[in-house]
Design an enzyme around this catalytic site. Structure first.
Site: not given
Ligand SMILES: CC(C)(COP(=O)([O-])OP(=O)([O-])OC[C@H]1O[C@@H](n2cnc3c(N)ncnc32)[C@H](O)[C@@H]1OP(=O)([O-])[O-])[C@@H](O)C(=O)NCCC(=O)NCCSC(=O)C[C@@](C)(O)CC(=O)[O-]
Length: 345
Positions: A36-37, A237, A239, A270, A279
């Site tokens: 994933r990450d 966690h 990096h 990320c 990581n």
């Molecule tokens: C939360 C949102 C969706 C808000 O994003 P938004 O644009 O505000 O959301 P929305 O509700 O307006 O939706 C936008 C579009 O995305 C779709 N959508 C909405 N939700 C989903 C879903 N679940 N699955 C599939 N599709 C989805 C939704 O249907 C729509 O599609 P459209 O109508 O334009 O065709 C967006 O910001 C997002 O997906 N963010 C995820 C970012 C991410 O994955 N980042 C990496 C992981 S975190 C990380 O790596 C840190 C960590 C955990 O490892 C720890 C660390 O290192 O610190």
């Protein structure tokens, strides 16, 4: 002010779902976040078959918790688009868990429908990870909202997941420094971590997303967080951008943390943390803990096979067109090559 939550579950159920997996006092659990990450930030398309094969190989090497992917918006993180197929395709091993990242109700709905379509026993996954951050600037970049609003949104998602028998893990990103707003207030990390536990997360993983934390900073941050969250509910966690990740892992262990997130071959980062590298490499953690008072739990003779992990680190790095960045992985491979050359003489 961050919101406060009560998930209001019956005590017996709450205890089992909140179970922390570090049972023996010096047993260390690795959450392998490579699939994933590790892969979410890759630019090229990685075939589903490669992602599934990575998870299968990790299972074979004894990894018992493998974060298999995300159900996030494919517009935000295109690389995670095939997670449902990956979960269905990967070889499964008894006693191995496959959590997935979920940002909102839509993500949980996708997990629910996947489980309904694949009524396997054990299920394809029994755990989701929700995520937010210690700063509004990072939460905006990663989730398009503020930290307080993200917690408000995640509370009903967590309740719904718990009600359907899923475990819920939480992440707090940028616990040391934020790429957008600089040094982080550790009291804020504490409050966000507590809000996630109050919501129903059995564990909260504290992310040095930028990878610039020093052991002294990690120590200070943990002292603050432990004021409100029991250490049994915390994970680390780290990096490795500045090369301090293994030291930070050891610091976290000395503070009583027994769950460490790590990524095979040091993959990852990320997409919303510019400049950050992967990581801490799982191989480096396994190597550093050899012969120590800590025992890494796994399903291969009770642990994780370091030599096999080194092979997997090189294999996946080659699939991505590069070399493994794991220091232990590189050294062990170089040692093997020297031994092979010697044997030929
Ligand atoms: C939360 C949102 C969706 C808000 O994003 P938004 O644009 O505000 O959301 P929305 O509700 O307006 O939706 C936008 C579009 O995305 C779709 N959508 C909405 N939700 C989903 C879903 N679940 N699955 C599939 N599709 C989805 C939704 O249907 C729509 O599609 P459209 O109508 O334009 O065709 C967006 O910001 C997002 O997906 N963010 C995820 C970012 C991410 O994955 N980042 C990496 C992981 S975190 C990380 O790596 C840190 C960590 C955990 O490892 C720890 C660390 O290192 O610190």
């Amino acid at each position: 002010m961050l919101p406060r939550f009560r998930h209001g579950m019956a005590p017996a159920v709450r205890i089992s779902r909140r179970r922390n997996y570090a049972t023996a006092s010096n047993q260390v659990n690795i959450v392998e976040v490579g699939p994933r990450d590790g892969l979410q930030n890759e630019k090229g398309v990685i075939p589903v078959s490669v992602k599934a094969e990575l998870i299968s190989r990790l299972g074979r090497a004894g990894v018992q918790i493998i974060e298999a992917g995300s159900f996030v918006s494919p517009k935000w993180v295109p690389q995670m688009a095939g997670t449902a197929e990956v979960l269905a395709k990967a070889e499964r091993f008894p006693g191995v868990r496959y959590p997935v990242l979920v940002p909102n109700q839509k993500g949980l709905d996708a997990v629910t429908s996947l489980l309904a379509q694949n009524p396997a026993s054990p299920p394809l996954t029994d755990e989701i990870s929700i995520f937010t951050a210690a700063t509004d600037a990072f939460t905006r970049a990663n989730l398009n909202t503020t930290t307080a609003e993200s917690l408000e949104r995640l509370a009903p998602v967590t309740r719904a997941a718990l009600d359907q028998g899923l475990r819920v893990r939480g992440y707090v990103s940028v616990v040391i420094a934020c790429p957008y707003s600089g040094p982080v207030d550790y009291a804020r990390v504490r409050d966000v971590a507590k809000a996630l536990v109050d919501m129903g997360c059995y564990e909260v993983s504290l992310g040095d997303t930028v990878g610039m934390g020093t052991p002294a900073q990690v120590s200070e941050m943990l002292e603050e967080v432990k004021k409100s969250v029991p250490v049994e509910n915390l994970a680390g966690h780290f990096h490795d951008t500045y090369g301090t990740a293994v030291s930070n892992v050891l610091t976290a262990l000395e503070h009583g943390i027994r769950t460490i997130d790590a990524s095979i071959g040091g993959l990852g980062g990320c997409p919303y943390s510019p400049g950050a590298t992967g990581n801490v490499a799982t191989e480096d953690v396994l190597y550093a803990l050899q012969g120590s008072k800590y025992h890494v739990a796994g399903t291969k003779d009770g642990t994780i096979d370091l030599e096999q992990m080194v092979d997997i680190g090189w294999w996946i790095s080659e699939q991505l067109g590069r070399e493994s960045t794991s220091r232990a992985g590189r050294a062990i491979r170089a040692r093997r090559l020297r031994e092979q050359q010697k044997a030929k003489l």
